[in-house]
Design a protein around this motif. Structure first.
Motif, PDB file in Angstrom:
ATOM      1  N   LEU A   1       0.809  -1.217   0.000  1.00 54.76           N
ATOM      2  CA  LEU A   1       0.000   0.000   0.000  1.00 54.76           C
ATOM      3  C   LEU A   1       0.841   1.265   0.000  1.00 54.76           C
ATOM      4  O   LEU A   1       0.321   2.345  -0.298  1.00 54.76           O
ATOM      5  CB  LEU A   1      -0.923   0.019   1.225  1.00 54.76           C
ATOM      6  CG  LEU A   1      -1.957  -1.098   1.315  1.00 54.76           C
ATOM      7  CD1 LEU A   1      -2.726  -0.983   2.622  1.00 54.76           C
ATOM      8  CD2 LEU A   1      -2.908  -1.074   0.123  1.00 54.76           C
ATOM      9  N   ALA A   2       2.107   1.153   0.336  1.00 57.40           N
ATOM     10  CA  ALA A   2       2.956   2.337   0.464  1.00 57.40           C
ATOM     11  C   ALA A   2       2.996   3.107  -0.846  1.00 57.40           C
ATOM     12  O   ALA A   2       3.243   2.546  -1.916  1.00 57.40           O
ATOM     13  CB  ALA A   2       4.365   1.924   0.874  1.00 57.40           C
ATOM     14  N   TRP A   3       2.722   4.387  -0.744  1.00 54.19           N
ATOM     15  CA  TRP A   3       2.800   5.248  -1.927  1.00 54.19           C
ATOM     16  C   TRP A   3       3.210   6.639  -1.483  1.00 54.19           C
ATOM     17  O   TRP A   3       2.581   7.229  -0.617  1.00 54.19           O
ATOM     18  CB  TRP A   3       1.467   5.332  -2.663  1.00 54.19           C
ATOM     19  CG  TRP A   3       1.519   6.344  -3.766  1.00 54.19           C
ATOM     20  CD1 TRP A   3       1.029   7.622  -3.753  1.00 54.19           C
ATOM     21  CD2 TRP A   3       2.150   6.187  -5.034  1.00 54.19           C
ATOM     22  NE1 TRP A   3       1.302   8.247  -4.924  1.00 54.19           N
ATOM     23  CE2 TRP A   3       1.983   7.393  -5.745  1.00 54.19           C
ATOM     24  CE3 TRP A   3       2.827   5.128  -5.649  1.00 54.19           C
ATOM     25  CZ2 TRP A   3       2.484   7.580  -7.027  1.00 54.19           C
ATOM     26  CZ3 TRP A   3       3.314   5.313  -6.930  1.00 54.19           C
ATOM     27  CH2 TRP A   3       3.140   6.525  -7.600  1.00 54.19           C
ATOM     28  N   GLU A   4       4.274   7.132  -2.044  1.00 52.63           N
ATOM     29  CA  GLU A   4       4.753   8.462  -1.726  1.00 52.63           C
ATOM     30  C   GLU A   4       4.546   9.353  -2.932  1.00 52.63           C
ATOM     31  O   GLU A   4       5.219   9.218  -3.952  1.00 52.63           O
ATOM     32  CB  GLU A   4       6.247   8.420  -1.351  1.00 52.63           C
ATOM     33  CG  GLU A   4       6.823   9.773  -0.972  1.00 52.63           C
ATOM     34  CD  GLU A   4       6.029  10.462   0.125  1.00 52.63           C
ATOM     35  OE1 GLU A   4       5.339  11.460  -0.198  1.00 52.63           O
ATOM     36  OE2 GLU A   4       6.066  10.006   1.269  1.00 52.63           O
ATOM     37  N   GLY A   5       3.572  10.232  -2.843  1.00 50.67           N
ATOM     38  CA  GLY A   5       3.234  11.075  -3.982  1.00 50.67           C
ATOM     39  C   GLY A   5       3.958  12.414  -3.995  1.00 50.67           C
ATOM     40  O   GLY A   5       3.712  13.245  -4.859  1.00 50.67           O
ATOM     41  N   VAL A   6       4.842  12.630  -3.006  1.00 53.29           N
ATOM     42  CA  VAL A   6       5.542  13.903  -2.939  1.00 53.29           C
ATOM     43  C   VAL A   6       6.619  13.952  -4.011  1.00 53.29           C
ATOM     44  O   VAL A   6       7.364  12.999  -4.206  1.00 53.29           O
ATOM     45  CB  VAL A   6       6.166  14.100  -1.545  1.00 53.29           C
ATOM     46  CG1 VAL A   6       6.952  15.403  -1.497  1.00 53.29           C
ATOM     47  CG2 VAL A   6       5.088  14.087  -0.475  1.00 53.29           C
TER      48      VAL A   6
END
Length: 440
Positions: free
Chosen positions: A29-34
């Protein structure tokens, strides 16, 4: 465990009884949208240029990024007559489909309209709330290979229903290619002005205004990492809807739905882009296996096979759980953008579901219907933000003002309370202002 399909795609399979299940799910699930520092720097430079140079910066950046050679903003402006022409020029089948979808979206959002209200207390004091639409909204619509007329309808129609006075749309046109369906949708949705600009420069123009592009009060609509970064940068100067991540779907199956249907439902979101996420949860091992087989069999025939395969490989999963109750726990943990309850009696599940952007109920309700024409908005919270966010709606284009009108008696009664509290905070002017209205 992880299983390799015959076509070398890697599809993650998890079971809630695995010792490392929690860690595996968290990693999935990990998602880094920065955005990274380089993207941030470029966006900051573009925003500064647009703020200081206005139209000239818009023309320069649009020529550079969209491979154009325009010299005046009039070349980046689409008239209302051109929007009407685009609609009239569509094949009848497309006109009818677009009009049908637009009407369903409008009718649904009409039900969302909040009303102003007020009440009067026994001493004559009036309290209430006034609902007011924004003056001007900006709609960002993706262009190029990702051209979505449905996005125009979903963003512009709620603004129109809310009573927004003016809707400004921006849409990039790489290599000068205009998408007729997008223009036709703008006509149907009642968009007032359209500019063929995109990226961070379009967001900056909407936020600060230029000689040609009006400044708006709120910017909504999806875009790439540059658009998302720019929206974050201008927030506070204008309102924004959300910082959206990749598309997501979570399908819950009780074993009674055709596996081919479920495989295609997963594909429907995976085909958006390589970072999209498609997950299926079930408690019947044989049925989960049947869905896996359907995925492997149907995938080679898909037009966007490579994108779907990459999406399923990196972020997709089939999860075997022990029961319906455990499935509900996983739903609330994942907080999906799109949730398909492909089960008998889906309404019985609703009391336990706290976090989901949109819930598609029953075996016949494909998520794809919500993308286009069901009626509810397809702009939804992603990346777990359904824990605290809601779908885009009429309320996003309105604001509320509190109404307070005290009678003489009410002002005297409230003044005594306010005086005590103000003096307790050492705010003497507050106290004396309230005390002036106290009658003996």
């Amino acid at each position: 465990m992880i299983t390799r399909t015959n076509d070398e795609a890697m599809l993650t399979q998890l079971c809630t009884t695995d010792a490392n299940f929690d860690a595996s799910l968290s990693a999935l699930l990990a998602w880094e949208g920065v955005s990274g520092a380089e993207v941030q720097r470029r966006v900051d430079d573009i925003i500064t240029a647009v703020r200081t140079q206005g139209d000239a910066a818009l023309i320069e950046t649009t020529n550079r990024f969209d491979r154009l050679s325009v010299t005046h903003m009039s070349e980046l402006t689409v008239s209302k007559a051109r929007l009407h022409q685009a609609f009239d020029g569509l094949p009848q089948e497309q006109r009818d489909a677009l009009a049908h979808a637009a009407e369903r979206v409008r009718v649904y959002h009409e039900h969302q309209k909040p009303e102003s209200w007020q009440y009067t207390e026994a001493d004559g004091t009036l309290l209430g709330q006034q609902v007011i639409a924004l003056d001007r909204a900006g709609i960002y619509v993706p262009g190029g290979k990702a051209a979505y007329p449905s996005s125009v309808l979903m963003n512009a129609i709620p603004a129109k229903v809310a009573g927004v006075q003016e809707i400004i749309m921006v849409v990039p046109t790489p290599d000068g290619i205009l998408n007729e369906l997008v223009l036709a949708a703008a006509h149907l949705a009642g968009v007032d002005q359209v500019f063929t600009i995109g990226g961070a420069q379009a967001v900056a123009a909407l936020a600060y205004g230029t000689e040609t592009v009006p400044r708006v009060d709120k910017i909504v609509g999806p875009g790439n990492i540059y658009v998302a970064t720019a929206k974050r940068a201008v927030f506070g100067q204008v309102g924004i809807d959300m910082i959206a991540g990749p598309s997501e779907i979570l399908v819950i199956t009780d074993g009674g739905t055709d596996p081919d249907w479920l495989a295609m439902d997963l594909f429907s979101q995976a085909e958006h882009d390589e970072d999209a996420q498609a997950i299926l949860i079930g408690w019947e091992q044989s049925h989960v296996d049947a869905v896996k087989e359907a995925i492997e069999r149907l995938l080679p025939g898909m037009e966007r096979e490579a994108i779907i395969r990459q999406s399923l490989t990196t972020r997709g999963a089939l999860i075997l759980c022990r029961s319906q109750a455990e499935a509900v726990e996983l739903i609330n943990r994942i907080a999906p953008e799109h949730l398909e309850l492909s089960v008998d009696e889906p309404e019985a599940w609703l009391p336990g579901i706290r976090h989901a952007g949109a819930i598609f109920m029953g075996r016949h309700t494909a998520e794809a219907l919500g993308d286009y024409c069901a009626g509810p908005n397809h702009v939804l919270p992603t990346s777990g933000t359904a824990r605290f966010s809601s779908p885009l709606g009429v309320y996003d284009f309105q604001k509320r003002s509190s109404l307070i009108q005290c009678s003489a008696q009410g002002a005297s009664t409230l003044g005594r309370t306010a005086s005590v509290l103000a003096r307790g905070e050492s705010l003497t002017a507050h106290a004396r202002s309230a005390e002036n209205r106290i009658t003996s």
